[in-house]
Design a protein around this motif. Structure first.
Motif, PDB file in Angstrom:
ATOM      1  N   GLN A  98       0.758  -1.221  -0.012  1.00  0.00           N
ATOM      2  CA  GLN A  98      -0.001   0.080   0.026  1.00  0.00           C
ATOM      3  C   GLN A  98       0.951   1.220  -0.125  1.00  0.00           C
ATOM      4  OE1 GLN A  98      -2.555  -0.693   3.458  1.00  0.00           O
ATOM      5  NE2 GLN A  98      -4.086  -1.600   2.013  1.00  0.00           N
TER       6      GLN A  98
ATOM      7  N   LYS B  72      -1.018   9.612  -2.900  1.00  0.00           N
ATOM      8  CA  LYS B  72      -2.159   9.532  -2.039  1.00  0.00           C
ATOM      9  C   LYS B  72      -1.963   9.051  -0.652  1.00  0.00           C
ATOM     10  CE  LYS B  72      -4.970  10.226  -5.754  1.00  0.00           C
ATOM     11  NZ  LYS B  72      -5.500  11.671  -5.731  1.00  0.00           N
ATOM     12  N   THR B  73      -2.740   9.320   0.195  1.00  0.00           N
ATOM     13  CA  THR B  73      -2.431   8.752   1.572  1.00  0.00           C
ATOM     14  C   THR B  73      -2.825   7.488   1.716  1.00  0.00           C
ATOM     15  OG1 THR B  73      -4.751   9.281   2.441  1.00  0.00           O
ATOM     16  CG2 THR B  73      -3.368  11.266   2.689  1.00  0.00           C
ATOM     17  N   PRO B  74      -2.267   6.743   2.715  1.00  0.00           N
ATOM     18  CA  PRO B  74      -2.573   5.288   2.924  1.00  0.00           C
ATOM     19  C   PRO B  74      -4.079   5.152   3.097  1.00  0.00           C
ATOM     20  CG  PRO B  74      -0.477   5.789   4.222  1.00  0.00           C
ATOM     21  CD  PRO B  74      -1.241   7.344   3.466  1.00  0.00           C
TER      22      PRO B  74
ATOM     23  N   CYS C  95       0.797   4.551  -2.599  1.00  0.00           N
ATOM     24  CA  CYS C  95       0.463   5.794  -1.901  1.00  0.00           C
ATOM     25  C   CYS C  95       1.704   6.768  -2.645  1.00  0.00           C
ATOM     26  CB  CYS C  95       1.051   5.871  -0.537  1.00  0.00           C
ATOM     27  SG  CYS C  95      -0.550   5.003   0.482  1.00  0.00           S
TER      28      CYS C  95
ATOM     29  N   ILE D 292      -6.023   4.627  -0.152  1.00  0.00           N
ATOM     30  CA  ILE D 292      -5.773   3.581  -0.585  1.00  0.00           C
ATOM     31  C   ILE D 292      -6.545   2.415  -0.204  1.00  0.00           C
ATOM     32  CG2 ILE D 292      -3.869   1.649  -1.176  1.00  0.00           C
ATOM     33  CD1 ILE D 292      -3.875   4.509  -2.694  1.00  0.00           C
TER      34      ILE D 292
END
Length: 64
Positions: free
Chosen positions: A17, A26-28, A21, A31
């Motif tokens: 993940q 993107k933030t964890p 990211c 996801i």
């Protein structure tokens, strides 16, 4: 046609993940939410994931 989840596609691609990211900026939590179906993924991000996972989007199962 057999479809797989976003998580299965990520795992099959050998990515964590955190890798996703970093690649998509993107933030964890984003996801996780996509993989668990808590948040809908937009077309652009789905296409980016499919390129990253090297899978056609027609093989991705989205739970919504």
């Amino acid at each position: 046609m057999l479809k797989i989840s976003l998580k299965a596609a990520r795992v099959n691609a050998g990515l964590s993940q955190i890798d996703v990211c970093k690649a998509l900026k993107k933030t964890p939590q984003t996801i996780v939410n996509w993989e668990n179906g808590k948040t809908k993924i937009d077309y652009g991000n789905l296409e980016a994931l499919c390129r990253l996972y090297n899978i056609d989007r027609k093989y991705i199962f989205l739970p919504y």
